[in-house]
Scaffold this motif. Structure first.
Motif, PDB file in Angstrom:
ATOM      1  N   SER A 277      39.185  52.136  -6.296  1.00 11.06           N
ATOM      2  CA  SER A 277      38.299  53.132  -5.674  1.00 11.06           C
ATOM      3  C   SER A 277      36.938  52.534  -5.314  1.00 11.06           C
ATOM      4  CB  SER A 277      38.136  54.328  -6.592  1.00 11.06           C
ATOM      5  OG  SER A 277      37.646  53.883  -7.815  1.00 11.06           O
TER       6      SER A 277
ATOM      7  N   GLU B  59      44.978  55.527  -4.675  1.00  6.62           N
ATOM      8  CA  GLU B  59      46.206  55.814  -5.435  1.00  6.62           C
ATOM      9  C   GLU B  59      47.465  55.384  -4.696  1.00  6.62           C
ATOM     10  OE1 GLU B  59      45.182  59.863  -6.237  1.00  6.62           O
ATOM     11  OE2 GLU B  59      43.539  58.846  -7.291  1.00  6.62           O
ATOM     12  N   ASP B  60      47.274  54.786  -3.526  1.00  5.73           N
ATOM     13  CA  ASP B  60      48.433  54.328  -2.752  1.00  5.73           C
ATOM     14  C   ASP B  60      49.134  53.199  -3.529  1.00  5.73           C
ATOM     15  OD1 ASP B  60      49.556  54.193   0.242  1.00  5.73           O
ATOM     16  OD2 ASP B  60      49.406  52.154  -0.577  1.00  5.73           O
TER      17      ASP B  60
ATOM     18  N   LYS C 153      45.780  56.087   9.129  1.00  7.23           N
ATOM     19  CA  LYS C 153      45.858  57.283   8.281  1.00  7.23           C
ATOM     20  C   LYS C 153      44.526  57.408   7.532  1.00  7.23           C
ATOM     21  CE  LYS C 153      47.494  57.551   4.219  1.00  7.23           C
ATOM     22  NZ  LYS C 153      47.085  57.909   3.049  1.00  7.23           N
TER      23      LYS C 153
ATOM     24  N   VAL D 165      38.406  63.832   2.047  1.00 10.38           N
ATOM     25  CA  VAL D 165      38.097  64.009   0.619  1.00 10.38           C
ATOM     26  C   VAL D 165      36.967  65.011   0.448  1.00 10.38           C
ATOM     27  CG1 VAL D 165      38.933  61.792  -0.218  1.00 10.38           C
ATOM     28  CG2 VAL D 165      36.623  61.957   0.709  1.00 10.38           C
TER      29      VAL D 165
ATOM     30  N   LYS E 142      41.341  64.322  -2.803  1.00 12.48           N
ATOM     31  CA  LYS E 142      41.901  64.328  -1.445  1.00 12.48           C
ATOM     32  C   LYS E 142      42.296  65.751  -1.088  1.00 12.48           C
ATOM     33  CE  LYS E 142      45.761  62.066   0.850  1.00 12.48           C
ATOM     34  NZ  LYS E 142      46.713  60.950   0.739  1.00 12.48           N
TER      35      LYS E 142
ATOM     36  N   GLY F   5      46.296  50.583   4.353  1.00 17.34           N
ATOM     37  CA  GLY F   5      47.457  51.326   4.845  1.00 17.34           C
ATOM     38  C   GLY F   5      48.290  50.480   5.792  1.00 17.34           C
TER      39      GLY F   5
ATOM     40  N   ASP G  65      42.196  59.759   4.880  1.00 14.51           N
ATOM     41  CA  ASP G  65      42.210  60.851   3.896  1.00 14.51           C
ATOM     42  C   ASP G  65      40.934  61.672   4.045  1.00 14.51           C
ATOM     43  OD1 ASP G  65      44.519  59.871   2.894  1.00 14.51           O
ATOM     44  OD2 ASP G  65      43.614  58.912   1.136  1.00 14.51           O
TER      45      ASP G  65
ATOM     46  N   GLN H  36      33.449  56.801  -0.852  1.00 15.63           N
ATOM     47  CA  GLN H  36      34.078  56.845  -2.170  1.00 15.63           C
ATOM     48  C   GLN H  36      33.613  55.743  -3.125  1.00 15.63           C
ATOM     49  OE1 GLN H  36      38.225  56.040  -2.051  1.00 15.63           O
ATOM     50  NE2 GLN H  36      38.060  54.509  -0.482  1.00 15.63           N
TER      51      GLN H  36
ATOM     52  N   GLU I 247      44.797  65.102   5.209  1.00 17.09           N
ATOM     53  CA  GLU I 247      45.181  63.795   5.746  1.00 17.09           C
ATOM     54  C   GLU I 247      45.209  63.893   7.261  1.00 17.09           C
ATOM     55  OE1 GLU I 247      48.246  61.767   3.110  1.00 17.09           O
ATOM     56  OE2 GLU I 247      49.216  61.756   5.093  1.00 17.09           O
TER      57      GLU I 247
ATOM     58  N   ASP J 126      43.247  54.541   0.309  1.00 16.25           N
ATOM     59  CA  ASP J 126      43.661  55.534  -0.677  1.00 16.25           C
ATOM     60  C   ASP J 126      43.838  54.803  -2.010  1.00 16.25           C
ATOM     61  OD1 ASP J 126      44.842  57.380  -2.252  1.00 16.25           O
ATOM     62  OD2 ASP J 126      46.516  57.843  -0.905  1.00 16.25           O
TER      63      ASP J 126
ATOM     64  N   ARG K  62      38.163  58.673   4.159  1.00 17.39           N
ATOM     65  CA  ARG K  62      38.351  57.323   3.610  1.00 17.39           C
ATOM     66  C   ARG K  62      39.591  56.692   4.237  1.00 17.39           C
ATOM     67  NH1 ARG K  62      40.309  59.240  -2.420  1.00 17.39           N
ATOM     68  NH2 ARG K  62      42.443  59.703  -1.805  1.00 17.39           N
TER      69      ARG K  62
END
Ligand code: GLU
Length: 899
Positions: free
Chosen positions: A290, A270-271, A367, A371, A381, A353, A369, A247, A384, A268, A265
């Motif tokens: 990102s 956007e977490d 965790k 993509v 995304k 995470g 993602d 990413q 998961e 995240d 990835r």
């Protein structure tokens, strides 16, 4: 100077000083190599701890000792020993495998925790000592690679790998892969900087459409670039990139390639936690969420985790931090193990995470993602996966929408379009100038693809292929379709017939033209003039009926003439009382009268009685119509050239046996006969295959030449092409109708995402009449179209049958029937009057009269003489009109007196 510095630092440290007293500085070491960013993240995280961003860490204040690692392991170990001498409680880094292992062994001895953030591919990894690694272990990552390939339902795939590390990551995938039905191919990327060889091998291998690319982050960008150059980052391929840092690359160059690119990835962007941390440091850290690389984010999380664990240790026991340690093998830090245990049992939410460890000291609850690269939104995304929550990937529902998104996007794509030099579909443009590119070609197919490209806004490059459009030989597609199958071209447009076999392996658009199979043959020659061509205007039936009508009418005239009393006239007008009466309708005269009317010549005979006039007028009317029809149709027959065709359809062609026939080799026409159950067609196919060399040709052009040069060769070809040829080659023509119905379409790879858009464009062109206009342009207007206009006289004349003149026969029949009825009435009336006058019984008089009529002995009748005769002079005509406008004096003699 010193006082000045203290004054500046006072506001920062005042809260600690006031509330808790001056916190004790905890020395920690950071060992870094070339990667400056990882060092920056370490410093950033330390600053975050020291600045007490998190209230939990209020009493923790790190004093970082940063060392640049250069040189060999010996140098590194002396540096580490120097640091231990300063009383450090934790060592972060380094990244380089060998040096990191060396440092770890020193730290293990002195029981100072070493925290790593590097990928450890040691399969036999068992947590040794007190070291800890935040990077997800390869055993977890290899599970997700396997899971991804399985859930994406890949059958056969290739792994493009960089080195043995890659194969360790792919071990589980290779181990569990069911090779019974599927195959996994392994290609080495090479040693760089050229990684194309393996990619080219994948491209030439027809079975591979799915690829796993595994390489280090350092070469990933270059590998993707070269993959696109080679053509494996295109809409025909599905690719998984294993790097967790995918990413962070600029993927825009591949975004519109149509490639189905999937990645994974750890971070995240956007977490909420990630956004919170990156926002907090946006002034110190250039990269946004990102662009964060995994190892950098892990370093941040490592310091945070260490700080919390240290805080817990501190809360639990009195920690002696300034213990100076020696690398002599005898000294060790008594809290090291406890601190390491606190780290393993502590959970934090960081940039990567949830940071949590299992009993073996490996990261758990990872965790990841899943993509996917999309045209509209870049990486999005689509699923998961959690390392602890089970094996399966949780897919997000909008994955299908992403697929259809890309379906629509055809704009700005450049397609390779195959054409074949076959008139009028594609031809070389004749020009005084030197033309280049697509300008070199013209024709129906070229115009059509040009129109479609304008509607859908894509670009195309025309590529000329041989006259082999494509057939399945030994399980392999040849010609144009072979190229499409091999991904060497995107579309094929020419007189390419949509057949069921082709449609099974390729996608075809809706037909751009409809056609059927027919026969091309030499134009039939003029028939030599026939001796009896004058008979042509009427069909044989009509001639027979005409003769029949003539005979019947003549006979009736004779009979009715005898019955009709008015037809018995005085042969000598000067004799007032003739002894005999004469009837003009003798047998011969009746026939002569009728033939005279047909011949338009008339005769001296003129009917006198009403009934004879009725029958005569019906006959004249009949003759008028028949003669006019004959004359008109004879004129048509005389102007029309009579041609003789040796056959009129395939059945006759096959039965004829003297005429050879063939088709284009490997074409849809030949295949039509090959795959047909109808005996006649199967027989034709057998004949063509047995006489291959003699009757099959490579192109339609060759077929035309063969037809023109030989007298006994018929070429089976498609009606659209026949239409074009007979417009320009006046010596050939189409014989018979169409044997089937089919269409030409544009071919592309099976399941092409562009099919729908191209179909819509074709429908639009057809609704606007553009396809028809283009057809008219190339068929009848350009390149000599229309020179074979049918000259006058080459039309056809039809013999007139009963259907055409039946009505006239009917009129004649009705007229004759009426006249017969009238004659009978007249006879009875006359017999009745005579019987009263002569006082003879009616029956007797009637029998006498009939006897005389049927005797047919002659056309002279001896008149009866009676008393009343003189009184009835005026009635001598008995109601019949005498000829020539005068009234004969009838001398009535009795047959008895006569004797
Ligand atoms: N249109 C045919 C094809 O697609 C070629 C001509 C023919 O077979 O008559 O193969």
């Amino acid at each position: 100077m010193m006082a000045k510095t203290l004054l500046i630092l006072l506001p920062i440290f005042l809260p600690y000083v006031c509330v808790l007293g001056f916190p004790k500085k905890i020395p920690i070491a950071g060992l870094f190599d070339q990667d400056e960013e990882i060092q920056q993240m370490f410093e950033l995280s330390v600053r975050a701890v020291n600045e007490n961003e998190d209230q939990e860490l209020s009493n923790v204040f790190f004093e970082p000792e940063i060392e640049q690692i250069e040189g060999d392991s010996f140098e590194v170990s002396s540096k580490v020993c120097e640091l231990l001498d300063l009383g450090i409680v934790g060592v972060f880094g380094p990244q380089e495998k060998v040096i990191a292992e060396h440092v770890q062994s020193i730290c293990d001895i002195v029981e100072v925790p070493q925290i790593s953030v590097r990928e450890d591919l040691d399969q036999s990894f068992q947590p040794r000592g007190i070291a800890l690694n935040l990077y997800p272990h390869v055993s977890s990552l290899s599970r997700i690679y396997y899971q991804l390939v399985t859930e994406l339902k890949w059958k056969s795939f290739a792994i493009l790998y960089e080195n043995t590390d890659s194969l360790i990551r792919m071990r589980l995938l290779l181990k569990r892969w069911n090779t019974n039905a599927n195959s996994a191919f392994i290609y080495h990327l090479g040693y760089g900087p050229n990684y194309r060889q393996g990619m080219q091998e994948i491209k030439t291998s027809k079975d591979i459409e799915s690829i796993v690319i595994d390489c280090s982050y350092e070469i990933l960008e270059e590998v993707l670039k070269q993959a696109q150059q080679v053509g494996i980052l295109s809409d025909k391929y599905k690719v998984i990139v294993t790097s967790l840092d995918l990413q962070t690359l600029d993927l825009e160059p591949y975004q519109f390639s149509g490639v189905n690119l999937t990645g994974i990835r750890l971070i995240d962007p956007e977490d909420p936690t990630v956004l919170q941390i990156t926002n907090r440091h946006k002034n110190e850290q250039e990269n946004n969420s990102s662009q964060l690389r995994v190892e950098h984010a892990l370093m941040y999380d490592a310091v945070q985790l260490f700080a919390r664990a240290f805080k817990q240790l501190k809360d639990a026991t009195k920690v002696n931090v300034n213990k100076l340690l020696k690398c002599d093998g005898n000294s060790r830090w008594e809290h090291g193990l406890s601190l390491s245990n606190f780290m393993r049992s502590t959970e934090i939410r960081g940039l990567t995470g949830l940071v949590k460890f299992d009993r073996d000291g490996l990261r758990s609850n990872i965790k990841l993602d899943i993509v996917r690269l999309t045209e509209k939104k870049g990486l999005i995304k689509i699923g998961e996966w959690n390392s602890t929550a089970g094996e399966n990937i949780e897919w997000f529902p909008d994955i299908s929408t992403q697929k259809s998104d890309s379906k629509l996007n055809i704009q700005n794509k450049t397609f390779i379009v195959l054409i074949s030099i076959t008139a009028p579909y594609s031809m070389i443009k004749e020009s005084m100038d030197t033309l280049s590119g697509n300008e070199r070609y013209e024709g129906f197919a070229v115009d059509i693809i040009q129109e479609i490209s304008q509607i859908l806004k894509f670009n195309f490059t025309l590529q000329v292929e041989s006259s082999d459009y494509g057939s399945l030989k030994n399980e392999k597609w040849t010609g144009m379709l072979g190229k499409i199958m091999a991904d060497e071209a995107d579309l094929a447009i020419t007189d390419l017939t949509i057949t069921s076999q082709r449609a099974e392996h390729f996608d075809f658009t809706t037909p751009i033209m409809n056609l059927g199979i027919s026969i091309l043959y030499k134009k039939p020659k003029k028939a030599p003039p026939s001796l009896f061509s004058f008979l042509s205007p009427f069909s044989n039936d009509v001639w027979i009926y005409l003769i029949g009508a003539y005979v019947i009418v003549s006979l009736l005239l004779y009979i009715i003439g005898r019955i009709c009393p008015a037809e018995w006239s005085n042969p000598y007008p000067c004799i007032e009382e003739p002894e005999v009466l004469e009837n003009q309708f003798s047998f011969k005269n009746a026939f002569w009268f009728a033939i005279g009317a047909i011949m338009q010549q008339g005769s001296e005979i003129a009917p006198i009685g009403i009934s004879t006039r009725m029958i005569a007028s019906c006959w004249w009317f009949f003759c008028l119509i028949m003669v006019s029809s004959y004359t008109a149709n004879l004129a048509a027959f005389l102007t029309v050239e009579t041609v003789t065709s040796p056959f009129d359809n395939v059945e006759e062609l096959v039965r004829k046996k003297t005429i050879k026939y063939g088709a284009k080799s490997g074409g849809a026409t030949l295949n039509f006969f090959g795959g047909n159950n109808i005996t006649l067609y199967a027989e034709m196919y057998k004949y063509m295959m047995e006489n291959k060399k003699e009757v099959l040709v490579e192109t339609n052009e060759e077929g035309l030449k063969k037809v023109q040069r030989t007298d006994d060769y018929a070429f089976l070809m498609e009606s659209a092409s026949i239409e074009y040829l007979i417009e320009r080659n006046c010596d050939v023509t189409q014989v018979g109708g169409l044997l089937d119905e089919k269409g030409y379409g544009i071919a592309m790879k099976k399941n092409s995402q562009y099919l729908h858009s191209i179909n819509s464009a074709i429908l639009m062109l057809s609704e606007r009449g553009i396809i028809q206009q283009i057809k008219t342009k190339w068929w009848t207007q350009r390149k000599g179209g229309g020179i074979c206009q049918e000259s006058a006289g080459t039309g056809s004349a039809e013999r007139l049958g009963l259907g055409n003149v039946g009505g006239v026969f009917l009129v004649l029949t009705v007229g004759v029937a009426l006249s017969c009825v009238y004659t009978i009435f007249e006879l009875l009336w006359d017999v009745a009057r005579t019987s009263i006058r002569e006082n003879v019984p009616f029956k007797e008089e009637l029998i006498n009269e009939l006897k005389f009529i049927v005797k047919c002995s002659g056309s002279k009748q001896v008149r009866k003489k009676s008393e009343s005769s003189s009184k009835n002079e005026n009635d001598s005509t008995r109601g019949c009109t005498p000829p020539y406008g005068f009234v004969p004096t009838v001398i009535r003699t009795s047959p008895i007196d006569n004797k």
